[in-house]
Design a protein around this motif. Structure first.
Motif, PDB file in Angstrom:
ATOM      1  N   UNK A 138       0.839  -1.207   0.000  1.00  0.00           N
ATOM      2  CA  UNK A 138       0.000   0.000   0.000  1.00  0.00           C
ATOM      3  C   UNK A 138       0.871   1.253   0.000  1.00  0.00           C
ATOM      4  N   UNK A 139       1.961   1.209   0.767  1.00  0.00           N
ATOM      5  CA  UNK A 139       2.849   2.373   0.830  1.00  0.00           C
ATOM      6  C   UNK A 139       3.556   2.609  -0.498  1.00  0.00           C
ATOM      7  N   UNK A 140       3.916   1.512  -1.196  1.00  0.00           N
ATOM      8  CA  UNK A 140       4.637   1.619  -2.463  1.00  0.00           C
ATOM      9  C   UNK A 140       3.711   1.583  -3.674  1.00  0.00           C
ATOM     10  N   UNK A 141       2.402   1.449  -3.424  1.00  0.00           N
ATOM     11  CA  UNK A 141       1.409   1.355  -4.492  1.00  0.00           C
ATOM     12  C   UNK A 141       1.746   0.197  -5.437  1.00  0.00           C
ATOM     13  N   UNK A 142       2.008  -0.965  -4.846  1.00  0.00           N
ATOM     14  CA  UNK A 142       2.340  -2.167  -5.616  1.00  0.00           C
ATOM     15  C   UNK A 142       1.191  -3.160  -5.523  1.00  0.00           C
ATOM     16  N   UNK A 143       0.480  -3.352  -6.644  1.00  0.00           N
ATOM     17  CA  UNK A 143      -0.640  -4.283  -6.660  1.00  0.00           C
ATOM     18  C   UNK A 143      -0.214  -5.709  -6.367  1.00  0.00           C
ATOM     19  N   UNK A 144       0.982  -6.097  -6.841  1.00  0.00           N
ATOM     20  CA  UNK A 144       1.470  -7.451  -6.613  1.00  0.00           C
ATOM     21  C   UNK A 144       1.717  -7.706  -5.132  1.00  0.00           C
ATOM     22  N   UNK A 145       2.341  -6.742  -4.450  1.00  0.00           N
ATOM     23  CA  UNK A 145       2.608  -6.921  -3.020  1.00  0.00           C
ATOM     24  C   UNK A 145       1.317  -6.914  -2.211  1.00  0.00           C
ATOM     25  N   UNK A 146       0.386  -6.051  -2.585  1.00  0.00           N
ATOM     26  CA  UNK A 146      -0.894  -6.010  -1.880  1.00  0.00           C
ATOM     27  C   UNK A 146      -1.607  -7.348  -2.014  1.00  0.00           C
ATOM     28  N   UNK A 147      -1.586  -7.910  -3.243  1.00  0.00           N
ATOM     29  CA  UNK A 147      -2.224  -9.209  -3.479  1.00  0.00           C
ATOM     30  C   UNK A 147      -1.541 -10.302  -2.663  1.00  0.00           C
ATOM     31  N   UNK A 148      -0.214 -10.286  -2.627  1.00  0.00           N
ATOM     32  CA  UNK A 148       0.528 -11.292  -1.876  1.00  0.00           C
ATOM     33  C   UNK A 148       0.269 -11.159  -0.376  1.00  0.00           C
ATOM     34  N   UNK A 149       0.212  -9.915   0.094  1.00  0.00           N
ATOM     35  CA  UNK A 149      -0.047  -9.689   1.515  1.00  0.00           C
ATOM     36  C   UNK A 149      -1.428 -10.149   1.934  1.00  0.00           C
ATOM     37  N   UNK A 150      -2.417  -9.859   1.115  1.00  0.00           N
ATOM     38  CA  UNK A 150      -3.778 -10.289   1.418  1.00  0.00           C
ATOM     39  C   UNK A 150      -3.873 -11.809   1.370  1.00  0.00           C
ATOM     40  N   UNK A 151      -3.174 -12.409   0.424  1.00  0.00           N
ATOM     41  CA  UNK A 151      -3.168 -13.869   0.313  1.00  0.00           C
ATOM     42  C   UNK A 151      -2.524 -14.498   1.550  1.00  0.00           C
ATOM     43  N   UNK A 152      -1.467 -13.872   2.074  1.00  0.00           N
ATOM     44  CA  UNK A 152      -0.801 -14.388   3.271  1.00  0.00           C
ATOM     45  C   UNK A 152      -1.717 -14.304   4.489  1.00  0.00           C
ATOM     46  N   UNK A 153      -2.439 -13.227   4.588  1.00  0.00           N
ATOM     47  CA  UNK A 153      -3.379 -13.106   5.709  1.00  0.00           C
ATOM     48  C   UNK A 153      -4.457 -14.179   5.621  1.00  0.00           C
ATOM     49  N   UNK A 154      -4.904 -14.462   4.395  1.00  0.00           N
ATOM     50  CA  UNK A 154      -5.878 -15.532   4.199  1.00  0.00           C
ATOM     51  C   UNK A 154      -5.265 -16.877   4.587  1.00  0.00           C
ATOM     52  N   UNK A 155      -4.001 -17.051   4.249  1.00  0.00           N
ATOM     53  CA  UNK A 155      -3.320 -18.306   4.592  1.00  0.00           C
ATOM     54  C   UNK A 155      -3.257 -18.519   6.099  1.00  0.00           C
ATOM     55  N   UNK A 156      -3.059 -17.429   6.839  1.00  0.00           N
ATOM     56  CA  UNK A 156      -2.978 -17.571   8.300  1.00  0.00           C
ATOM     57  C   UNK A 156      -4.299 -18.079   8.871  1.00  0.00           C
ATOM     58  N   UNK A 157      -5.401 -17.636   8.271  1.00  0.00           N
ATOM     59  CA  UNK A 157      -6.717 -18.119   8.698  1.00  0.00           C
ATOM     60  C   UNK A 157      -6.874 -19.597   8.355  1.00  0.00           C
ATOM     61  N   UNK A 158      -6.416 -19.949   7.148  1.00  0.00           N
ATOM     62  CA  UNK A 158      -6.498 -21.342   6.702  1.00  0.00           C
ATOM     63  C   UNK A 158      -5.664 -22.245   7.620  1.00  0.00           C
ATOM     64  N   UNK A 159      -4.430 -21.797   7.936  1.00  0.00           N
ATOM     65  CA  UNK A 159      -3.564 -22.590   8.805  1.00  0.00           C
ATOM     66  C   UNK A 159      -4.170 -22.733  10.198  1.00  0.00           C
ATOM     67  N   UNK A 160      -4.798 -21.662  10.660  1.00  0.00           N
ATOM     68  CA  UNK A 160      -5.444 -21.714  11.976  1.00  0.00           C
ATOM     69  C   UNK A 160      -6.582 -22.728  11.971  1.00  0.00           C
ATOM     70  N   UNK A 161      -7.295 -22.808  10.856  1.00  0.00           N
ATOM     71  CA  UNK A 161      -8.412 -23.757  10.779  1.00  0.00           C
ATOM     72  C   UNK A 161      -7.913 -25.207  10.775  1.00  0.00           C
ATOM     73  N   UNK A 162      -6.748 -25.458  10.136  1.00  0.00           N
ATOM     74  CA  UNK A 162      -6.193 -26.822  10.166  1.00  0.00           C
ATOM     75  C   UNK A 162      -5.760 -27.193  11.577  1.00  0.00           C
ATOM     76  N   UNK A 163      -5.291 -26.207  12.330  1.00  0.00           N
ATOM     77  CA  UNK A 163      -4.906 -26.448  13.718  1.00  0.00           C
ATOM     78  C   UNK A 163      -6.128 -26.807  14.560  1.00  0.00           C
TER      79      UNK A 163
END
Length: 366
Positions: A138-163
């Motif tokens: 968001x600070x660098x206005x990079x769509x790729x990084x924003x997409x990757x960051x949002x995907x990582x946050x989603x992954x943390x939820x997914x990993x929590x659900x497997x736990x």
């Protein structure tokens, strides 16, 4: 450190973290026999591959303009974000297929304390990594990084659900990992689709950012010679690469030399404060020699703005028996052309002795 270097550094960090997490999760998944954990590991691998694409696209986007591409290669970053979204969707679809298979061919999982601790650490790592990457994007206005960051946050939820699924099996001996894998797959597909939709919208050309257009107009209005700023048009050639054109309203007594000097000052100040290149400044004349023009303007403006869907009237000028101005009609109007003709007809009937030169404008920016 410049923008491109910071994007590359952040992406490399993402690759290292995702490869390590994927390795740990694969080990835990195979040892426990949990399809959900294995698919979660696959998702980490796709994230690492996405970061590699981000690095490559950042390098390509930084190429200098040339004869064939005089505006540079900045839009490559949008294409990379689209590729990343397709990778995410593909990973989600393949995971969904494997999850369905595991429902019909179930196996009893076996969890260890070490494995559960690894998953817990992975949840924390992906969550904070996602927050860091997204904020950097968001600070660098990079769509790729924003997409990757949002995907990582989603992954943390997914990993929590497997736990949670693992703990549920340990306590109740009920295995929901295969069904959870189906849910995880659907969430992955949904995340990929949303990223793709957002990126395609950027490629097609979205409405200019309201905060940026308002700032540009305020800057231009600081010049005492300018009575109004209209028709601000922004062309985007990649993150932080915007070209602008606009109309300014100035006294009809200004000379070409004075307007030229004013235009250059406007271009310099806008670039200094926003990094937007102003490629064109067109001029509307402002009546200073016709005392009756103000009365006519108020009356015609009252008529024009009385119609629904009319946002603005600007560029008004009276010269002899000729009147010219532009009408801005919003996109919610079912038939903008028909409304425009009706407005002009009403004005012509009220002022039959005048000739009108009018233009139907679009609501291109706030």
């Amino acid at each position: 450190m410049d923008r491109n270097q910071e994007i590359v550094r952040t992406s490399i960090l993402g690759i290292i973290v995702n490869v390590m997490l994927a390795g740990f999760k694969v080990m835990v998944g195979f040892l426990s026999g949990s399809i959900a954990i294995i698919l979660d590991a696959v998702n980490n691998v796709s994230d690492a591959f996405s970061s590699i694409i981000t690095i490559i696209s950042t390098k390509l986007a930084a190429k200098k303009p040339d004869y064939k591409h005089p505006y540079g290669y900045g839009r490559i970053e949008y294409l990379s974000a689209l590729v990343i979204s397709l990778i995410i969707v593909y990973a989600g679809i393949t995971s969904f297929v494997e999850a369905i298979k595991s429902i019909f061919e179930p196996s009893t999982p076996e969890y260890t304390t070490v494995g559960l601790v690894i998953i817990f650490v992975a949840v924390l790592a992906k969550f904070f990594m996602g927050m860091y990457v997204k904020k950097t994007g968001e600070r660098l206005n990079s769509g790729s990084l924003i997409a990757s960051g949002e995907d990582s946050r989603m992954d943390s939820i997914i990993s929590a659900s497997t736990l949670v699924a693992a703990l549920l099996f340990i306590v109740t001996n009920i295995d929901i990992s295969s069904y959870l894998a189906v849910v995880i797959s659907i969430m992955i597909i949904k995340a990929g689709y949303e990223i793709a939709a957002s990126t395609i919208s950027s490629i097609l050309g979205e409405r200019a950012d309201k905060e940026l257009t308002s700032k540009i107009k305020k800057i231009v209005m600081t010049f005492e010679e300018v009575h109004g700023v209209y028709d601000l048009f922004l062309s985007n050639y990649g993150p932080n690469k915007n070209l602008a054109s606009l109309h300014i309203e100035v006294d009809d007594t200004m000379t070409a030399d004075e307007i030229d000097e004013l235009q250059r000052r406007i271009e310099d100040k806008v670039f200094d404060e926003t990094h937007v290149f102003v490629t064109g400044v067109s001029v509307y004349a402002y009546n200073t020699k016709d005392d009756d023009a103000k009365r006519i303007y108020k009356d015609i403006r009252r008529i024009v703005t009385s119609f629904e869907h009319v946002i603005q009237m600007h560029g008004f000028f009276v010269q002899g028996n000729e009147i010219r101005f532009d009408i801005v009609i919003d996109f919610n109007c079912d038939d903008r052309e028909a409304l425009y003709k009706r407005i002009v007809q009403d004005i012509q009937e009220r002022y039959p002795d005048y000739q009108f030169m009018t233009t139907l404008d679009s609501d291109i920016s706030d």
